[in-house]
Scaffold this active site. Structure first.
Site, mmCIF file in Angstrom:
data_model
loop_
_atom_site.group_PDB
_atom_site.id
_atom_site.type_symbol
_atom_site.label_atom_id
_atom_site.label_comp_id
_atom_site.label_asym_id
_atom_site.label_seq_id
_atom_site.Cartn_x
_atom_site.Cartn_y
_atom_site.Cartn_z
ATOM 1 C CE1 TYR A 165 4.889 7.781 11.942
ATOM 2 C CE2 TYR A 165 5.045 10.178 11.833
ATOM 3 C CZ TYR A 165 5.040 8.958 11.207
ATOM 4 O OH TYR A 165 5.197 8.886 9.825
ATOM 5 C CB SER A 209 7.877 11.375 9.285
ATOM 6 O OG SER A 209 6.972 12.448 9.451
ATOM 7 C CB VAL A 235 8.745 -5.026 9.974
ATOM 8 C CG1 VAL A 235 8.778 -5.407 8.514
ATOM 9 C CG2 VAL A 235 7.882 -3.796 10.238
ATOM 10 C CE LYS A 287 -2.657 -1.533 3.488
ATOM 11 N NZ LYS A 287 -3.445 -1.470 4.707
ATOM 12 N N GLY A 288 0.240 2.372 -0.282
ATOM 13 C CA GLY A 288 0.839 3.683 -0.036
ATOM 14 C C GLY A 288 2.222 3.892 -0.636
HETATM 15 N N1 LIG Z 1 1.459 9.026 4.572
HETATM 16 C C1 LIG Z 1 2.089 10.031 5.140
HETATM 17 O O1 LIG Z 1 1.570 11.149 5.238
HETATM 18 C C2 LIG Z 1 3.495 9.817 5.661
HETATM 19 C C3 LIG Z 1 4.238 10.958 6.000
HETATM 20 C C4 LIG Z 1 5.523 10.800 6.473
HETATM 21 C C5 LIG Z 1 6.071 9.554 6.601
HETATM 22 N N2 LIG Z 1 5.353 8.458 6.275
HETATM 23 C C6 LIG Z 1 5.976 7.143 6.457
HETATM 24 O O2 LIG Z 1 5.962 6.426 5.241
HETATM 25 C C7 LIG Z 1 5.920 5.028 5.508
HETATM 26 C C8 LIG Z 1 4.784 4.400 4.713
HETATM 27 O O3 LIG Z 1 3.584 5.003 5.118
HETATM 28 P P1 LIG Z 1 2.257 4.984 4.240
HETATM 29 O O4 LIG Z 1 1.612 6.301 4.443
HETATM 30 O O5 LIG Z 1 2.551 4.509 2.881
HETATM 31 O O6 LIG Z 1 1.424 3.893 5.059
HETATM 32 P P2 LIG Z 1 0.240 2.902 4.578
HETATM 33 O O7 LIG Z 1 -0.439 3.408 3.383
HETATM 34 O O8 LIG Z 1 -0.516 2.612 5.834
HETATM 35 O O9 LIG Z 1 1.056 1.574 4.139
HETATM 36 C C9 LIG Z 1 1.867 0.939 5.071
HETATM 37 C C10 LIG Z 1 2.433 -0.328 4.456
HETATM 38 O O10 LIG Z 1 3.280 -0.942 5.443
HETATM 39 C C11 LIG Z 1 2.719 -2.214 5.808
HETATM 40 N N3 LIG Z 1 2.905 -2.391 7.244
HETATM 41 C C12 LIG Z 1 2.408 -1.663 8.258
HETATM 42 N N4 LIG Z 1 2.789 -2.173 9.444
HETATM 43 C C13 LIG Z 1 3.555 -3.254 9.150
HETATM 44 C C14 LIG Z 1 4.223 -4.218 9.933
HETATM 45 N N5 LIG Z 1 4.191 -4.177 11.270
HETATM 46 N N6 LIG Z 1 4.901 -5.200 9.307
HETATM 47 C C15 LIG Z 1 4.936 -5.259 7.948
HETATM 48 N N7 LIG Z 1 4.331 -4.376 7.157
HETATM 49 C C16 LIG Z 1 3.629 -3.397 7.759
HETATM 50 C C17 LIG Z 1 1.243 -2.163 5.382
HETATM 51 O O11 LIG Z 1 0.692 -3.438 5.097
HETATM 52 P P3 LIG Z 1 -0.055 -4.300 6.255
HETATM 53 O O12 LIG Z 1 -0.986 -3.371 6.953
HETATM 54 O O13 LIG Z 1 -0.719 -5.422 5.518
HETATM 55 O O14 LIG Z 1 1.029 -4.811 7.162
HETATM 56 C C18 LIG Z 1 1.374 -1.347 4.095
HETATM 57 O O15 LIG Z 1 1.852 -2.150 3.041
HETATM 58 C C19 LIG Z 1 5.757 4.891 7.017
HETATM 59 O O16 LIG Z 1 7.006 4.602 7.594
HETATM 60 C C20 LIG Z 1 5.267 6.253 7.450
HETATM 61 O O17 LIG Z 1 5.610 6.569 8.772
HETATM 62 C C21 LIG Z 1 4.067 8.552 5.812
#
Ligand SMILES: NC(=O)c1ccc[n+]([C@@H]2O[C@H](COP(=O)([O-])OP(=O)(O)OC[C@H]3O[C@@H](n4cnc5c(N)ncnc54)[C@H](OP(=O)(O)O)[C@@H]3O)[C@@H](O)[C@H]2O)c1
Length: 295
Positions: free
Chosen positions: A200, A187, A105, A57-58
């Site tokens: 966080y 982030s 993870v 995802k994402g």
């Molecule tokens: N979106 C934002 O605004 C934003 C901003 C700054 C930084 N980030 C960072 O970017 C990264 C990705 O975020 P995102 O927004 O793309 O999140 P997301 O859309 O919720 O996707 C998260 C992905 O990681 C997997 N995941 C979550 N927990 C996990 C675990 N314990 N073990 C294995 N896989 C796991 C999820 O799949 P499952 O749920 O199936 O495990 C999914 O594939 C994160 O580190 C987040 O902190 C995001």
């Protein structure tokens, strides 16, 4: 502690400059330089192997597609097996070389199994590790429980540290050829103060520092370590209903570009950091935030 620091310092200043230069040259030789390669080679990941955590995802999904699109063979993981398998099927249909493992993870044994799978799939050589999987927590500090703290730290920080440790022999084996690299996804919350995000933000600040420490430690191994720090990105995390709407309004008002990012806008920087084109970049935390951290 001070005596050990001063003895390290004395060793450095008492080492003849010629020997220091020899050691540096050894490290630089291992760190494969972009200079002298064609433009096609510098801006390509053809033949590279990559592990991207959280690719279903994402941002992680976009990173998998970007790296595979530039020619890498990619392995990714997530907890939800059905979503992961659906992604794998779609990637296969599009001709992208992506394999998958179910893995949480935050669990040590899962991380060990993941690296065993990667070793089997790629034959002991890993050119790229992207520590992307992460979770957020929007909660006032006073209301955070021990479980909240443990979950965020295990998922965001401990996983990043341990996967780097586990990947080191594979990155080392790959470094002699094309050079290898780690990219952490932190982030801007790890760089600035935001309300209701203390745990966080601490976890992301730790990832930023781990990036600098490992970059200094692993440069001589030919392994570069960098970090991307996104601001708001359009994914499940940013549409979390527990985020305070007033905070979102205030944040948007401070955002020079006036919009949040698309996942692909983060993925393109990650791909660049993994390429020979970025061969002199290490230890950097790069904000991809529409200018938020300059206001
Ligand atoms: N979106 C934002 O605004 C934003 C901003 C700054 C930084 N980030 C960072 O970017 C990264 C990705 O975020 P995102 O927004 O793309 O999140 P997301 O859309 O919720 O996707 C998260 C992905 O990681 C997997 N995941 C979550 N927990 C996990 C675990 N314990 N073990 C294995 N896989 C796991 C999820 O799949 P499952 O749920 O199936 O495990 C999914 O594939 C994160 O580190 C987040 O902190 C995001």
């Amino acid at each position: 502690m001070w005596s050990s620091i001063s003895s390290i310092y004395l060793t450095i200043i008492s080492t003849p400059i010629s020997k220091q230069v020899d050691r540096e040259a050894e490290g630089v030789n291992k760190m494969v330089a972009a200079a002298g390669r064609s433009r096609e080679e510098r801006w390509s990941l053809a033949g590279a192997t990559a592990l991207v955590t959280g690719g279903s995802k994402g941002i992680g999904h976009a990173i998998v597609e970007e790296l595979a699109g530039f020619g890498a063979r990619v392995h990714t993981c997530a907890r939800n097996a059905a979503e992961l398998e659906e992604c794998r099927r779609q990637w296969e249909a599009r001709g992208l070389q992506v394999t998958v493992s179910v893995c949480d993870v935050s669990v040590r044994a899962d991380r060990e199994d993941l690296m065993a799978a990667v070793t089997a799939v790629f034959g002991c050589k890993l050119h790229v590790l992207v520590n992307n999987a992460g979770q957020s927590l929007f909660k006032d500090t006073a209301g955070c429980t021990g479980d909240d703290y443990a979950r965020i730290m295990a998922t965001n920080v401990e996983s990043c540290f341990h996967l780097c440790q586990l990947a080191h022999p594979l990155l080392l084996a790959a470094a002699g050829g094309k050079g290898s690299s780690v990219v952490n996804v932190s982030s801007i919350a790890g760089l600035i103060g935001l309300p209701a995000l203390a745990v966080y933000s601490m976890s992301k600040g730790a990832m930023n520092q781990l990036t600098r420490s490992l970059a200094a430690e692993w440069a001589r191994d030919g392994i570069r370590v960098n970090c991307v720090a996104p601001g708001g990105v359009r994914t499940d995390i940013s549409s979390d209903k527990t985020i305070d709407r007033e905070l979102v309004k205030k944040e948007m008002a401070r955002l020079p570009m006036g919009r949040i990012a698309e996942p692909e806008e983060v993925a393109s920087m990650v791909a660049f950091l993994c390429m020979p084109a970025a061969s002199y970049m290490t230890g950097q935390v790069i904000c991809i935030d529409g200018g938020r951290t300059i206001t």
